[in-house]
Structure formats: C-alpha cells, structure tokens
Design a protein around this motif. Structure first.
Motif, mmCIF file in Angstrom:
data_model
loop_
_atom_site.group_PDB
_atom_site.id
_atom_site.type_symbol
_atom_site.label_atom_id
_atom_site.label_comp_id
_atom_site.label_asym_id
_atom_site.label_seq_id
_atom_site.Cartn_x
_atom_site.Cartn_y
_atom_site.Cartn_z
ATOM 1 N N PRO A 24 0.831 -1.212 0.000
ATOM 2 C CA PRO A 24 0.000 0.000 0.000
ATOM 3 C C PRO A 24 0.859 1.252 0.000
ATOM 4 C CG PRO A 24 -0.035 -1.035 2.157
ATOM 5 C CD PRO A 24 0.695 -1.971 1.240
ATOM 6 N N GLN A 25 0.369 2.277 -0.656
ATOM 7 C CA GLN A 25 1.125 3.525 -0.801
ATOM 8 C C GLN A 25 0.861 4.532 0.315
ATOM 9 O OE1 GLN A 25 3.576 3.932 -3.252
ATOM 10 N NE2 GLN A 25 3.146 1.736 -3.236
ATOM 11 N N SER A 26 -0.097 4.216 1.202
ATOM 12 C CA SER A 26 -0.400 5.130 2.303
ATOM 13 C C SER A 26 -1.055 4.366 3.443
ATOM 14 C CB SER A 26 -1.343 6.243 1.831
ATOM 15 O OG SER A 26 -2.619 5.693 1.548
ATOM 16 N N LEU A 27 -1.096 4.995 4.601
ATOM 17 C CA LEU A 27 -1.790 4.398 5.739
ATOM 18 C C LEU A 27 -3.284 4.323 5.482
ATOM 19 C CD1 LEU A 27 0.051 5.963 8.814
ATOM 20 C CD2 LEU A 27 0.588 3.898 7.525
ATOM 21 N N THR A 28 -3.817 5.293 4.754
ATOM 22 C CA THR A 28 -5.244 5.276 4.409
ATOM 23 C C THR A 28 -5.567 4.062 3.550
ATOM 24 O OG1 THR A 28 -5.338 7.682 4.532
ATOM 25 C CG2 THR A 28 -7.104 6.581 3.319
ATOM 26 N N GLU A 29 -4.736 3.788 2.561
ATOM 27 C CA GLU A 29 -4.956 2.614 1.709
ATOM 28 C C GLU A 29 -4.867 1.334 2.534
ATOM 29 O OE1 GLU A 29 -3.041 0.327 -2.161
ATOM 30 O OE2 GLU A 29 -2.273 2.307 -1.627
ATOM 31 N N LEU A 30 -3.891 1.255 3.434
ATOM 32 C CA LEU A 30 -3.750 0.074 4.287
ATOM 33 C C LEU A 30 -4.963 -0.096 5.186
ATOM 34 C CD1 LEU A 30 -2.098 -2.316 5.273
ATOM 35 C CD2 LEU A 30 -0.890 -0.729 6.810
ATOM 36 N N ALA A 31 -5.466 0.995 5.731
ATOM 37 C CA ALA A 31 -6.662 0.934 6.576
ATOM 38 C C ALA A 31 -7.852 0.409 5.781
ATOM 39 C CB ALA A 31 -6.958 2.309 7.165
ATOM 40 N N GLU A 32 -8.004 0.879 4.555
ATOM 41 C CA GLU A 32 -9.093 0.405 3.702
ATOM 42 C C GLU A 32 -8.959 -1.086 3.407
ATOM 43 O OE1 GLU A 32 -8.927 2.985 0.306
ATOM 44 O OE2 GLU A 32 -9.717 4.704 1.416
ATOM 45 N N LEU A 33 -7.744 -1.536 3.144
ATOM 46 C CA LEU A 33 -7.497 -2.944 2.847
ATOM 47 C C LEU A 33 -7.802 -3.855 4.034
ATOM 48 C CD1 LEU A 33 -4.105 -2.600 0.942
ATOM 49 C CD2 LEU A 33 -6.254 -3.446 -0.039
ATOM 50 N N THR A 34 -7.575 -3.350 5.230
ATOM 51 C CA THR A 34 -7.719 -4.176 6.431
ATOM 52 C C THR A 34 -9.035 -3.975 7.175
ATOM 53 O OG1 THR A 34 -6.615 -2.520 7.805
ATOM 54 C CG2 THR A 34 -5.226 -4.216 6.785
ATOM 55 N N GLY A 35 -9.763 -2.918 6.848
ATOM 56 C CA GLY A 35 -10.993 -2.640 7.577
ATOM 57 C C GLY A 35 -10.745 -2.011 8.940
ATOM 58 N N SER A 42 -2.136 3.528 12.228
ATOM 59 C CA SER A 42 -1.016 4.417 12.505
ATOM 60 C C SER A 42 -0.363 4.084 13.845
ATOM 61 C CB SER A 42 -1.495 5.873 12.505
ATOM 62 O OG SER A 42 -0.448 6.735 12.851
ATOM 63 N N ARG A 43 -1.155 3.936 14.869
ATOM 64 C CA ARG A 43 -0.649 3.626 16.212
ATOM 65 C C ARG A 43 0.079 2.273 16.214
ATOM 66 N NH1 ARG A 43 -4.894 4.995 18.421
ATOM 67 N NH2 ARG A 43 -6.004 3.023 18.345
ATOM 68 N N THR A 44 -0.530 1.273 15.576
ATOM 69 C CA THR A 44 0.073 -0.056 15.522
ATOM 70 C C THR A 44 1.402 -0.023 14.780
ATOM 71 O OG1 THR A 44 -2.099 -1.129 15.606
ATOM 72 C CG2 THR A 44 -0.274 -2.435 14.726
ATOM 73 N N ALA A 49 7.281 -0.067 14.218
ATOM 74 C CA ALA A 49 8.501 0.618 13.776
ATOM 75 C C ALA A 49 9.513 0.694 14.920
ATOM 76 C CB ALA A 49 8.170 2.009 13.248
ATOM 77 N N ASP A 50 9.030 0.884 16.142
ATOM 78 C CA ASP A 50 9.925 0.911 17.300
ATOM 79 C C ASP A 50 10.666 -0.416 17.477
ATOM 80 O OD1 ASP A 50 9.201 3.519 17.873
ATOM 81 O OD2 ASP A 50 7.763 2.955 19.446
ATOM 82 N N TYR A 51 10.035 -1.513 17.070
ATOM 83 C CA TYR A 51 10.645 -2.836 17.149
ATOM 84 C C TYR A 51 11.419 -3.194 15.878
ATOM 85 C CZ TYR A 51 8.230 -4.089 21.465
ATOM 86 O OH TYR A 51 7.806 -4.147 22.768
ATOM 87 N N GLY A 52 11.397 -2.321 14.881
ATOM 88 C CA GLY A 52 12.110 -2.584 13.637
ATOM 89 C C GLY A 52 11.380 -3.507 12.679
ATOM 90 N N LEU A 53 10.079 -3.710 12.913
ATOM 91 C CA LEU A 53 9.300 -4.611 12.066
ATOM 92 C C LEU A 53 8.815 -3.941 10.787
ATOM 93 C CD1 LEU A 53 7.170 -6.296 14.863
ATOM 94 C CD2 LEU A 53 9.307 -7.110 13.833
ATOM 95 N N VAL A 54 8.634 -2.632 10.834
ATOM 96 C CA VAL A 54 8.220 -1.864 9.659
ATOM 97 C C VAL A 54 9.028 -0.576 9.590
ATOM 98 C CG1 VAL A 54 5.824 -2.718 9.605
ATOM 99 C CG2 VAL A 54 6.356 -0.622 10.827
ATOM 100 N N GLN A 55 9.045 -0.025 8.416
ATOM 101 C CA GLN A 55 9.634 1.293 8.198
ATOM 102 C C GLN A 55 8.510 2.179 7.674
ATOM 103 O OE1 GLN A 55 12.367 1.903 4.809
ATOM 104 N NE2 GLN A 55 13.874 2.360 6.408
ATOM 105 N N LYS A 60 5.221 12.401 -0.669
ATOM 106 C CA LYS A 60 4.247 13.418 -1.061
ATOM 107 C C LYS A 60 2.805 12.980 -0.792
ATOM 108 C CE LYS A 60 7.168 15.427 -4.603
ATOM 109 N NZ LYS A 60 7.344 15.688 -6.022
ATOM 110 N N SER A 61 2.543 11.677 -0.950
ATOM 111 C CA SER A 61 1.171 11.200 -0.775
ATOM 112 C C SER A 61 0.896 10.708 0.642
ATOM 113 C CB SER A 61 0.878 10.085 -1.783
ATOM 114 O OG SER A 61 1.746 8.985 -1.553
ATOM 115 N N GLY A 62 1.799 10.973 1.569
ATOM 116 C CA GLY A 62 1.592 10.553 2.950
ATOM 117 C C GLY A 62 2.670 9.598 3.401
ATOM 118 N N VAL A 63 2.332 8.774 4.368
ATOM 119 C CA VAL A 63 3.273 7.820 4.941
ATOM 120 C C VAL A 63 3.022 6.449 4.326
ATOM 121 C CG1 VAL A 63 4.030 6.707 7.069
ATOM 122 C CG2 VAL A 63 3.394 9.118 7.092
#
Length: 77
Positions: A24-35, A42-44, A49-55, A60-63
């Motif tokens: 997914p290109q954004s957190l919004t897209e990921l939220a839509e994909l997962t419901g 974002s919080r998850t 990211a603190d554990y190094g599991l995601v970056q 320009k289009s967000g995170v």
C-alpha cells in the motif's frame, strides 16, 4: 517479551503480510485494505517501527509502510 508478543498478534502479523504482498502507498490505503481505522493502523505501525518490524517512509502522498520482517521464530531457553 509480553509487549512484543502483543505486537505479533495474529491480526498484526496479517497486517505485515498485507504490507508485504500488496505494498500500500499510504496508511489510508492500508486501513481500507484491512478494515481498520487509520488511527488504529497508525498507532500499531508506530509501535511496530519501534521494534524494527516496519519502516514508515514519508512521501508526497503521505506515509507509506514497508514491512521489514514478516516471519518470526521464537526460541525459548
């Protein structure tokens, strides 16, 4: 270990697989994909990211989330 176990819940491991497979290109897209709500995703992901599991890559289009780890082996001593 308890908080790491919580972050590696079934739902969150599924979230990592979706990030890996769909890219997914954004957190919004990921939220839509997962419901899930964007705030929840974002919080998850910030915790992951603190554990190094995601970056979390800012653009320009967000995170954009990037999965750094998607399979896990737990060794108990």
């Amino acid at each position: 270990m308890g908080s790491l176990a919580a972050i590696l819940s079934d739902d969150n491991r599924a979230l990592l697989r979706i990030i890996r497979d769909v890219k997914p290109q954004s957190l919004t897209e990921l939220a839509e994909l997962t419901g899930r709500k964007v705030s929840n995703v974002s919080r998850t992901l910030k915790t992951m990211a603190d554990y190094g599991l995601v970056q979390l890559q800012r653009g320009k289009s967000g995170v954009r989330p990037i999965a750094m780890a998607t399979s896990f082996t737990i060794l108990l001593d």
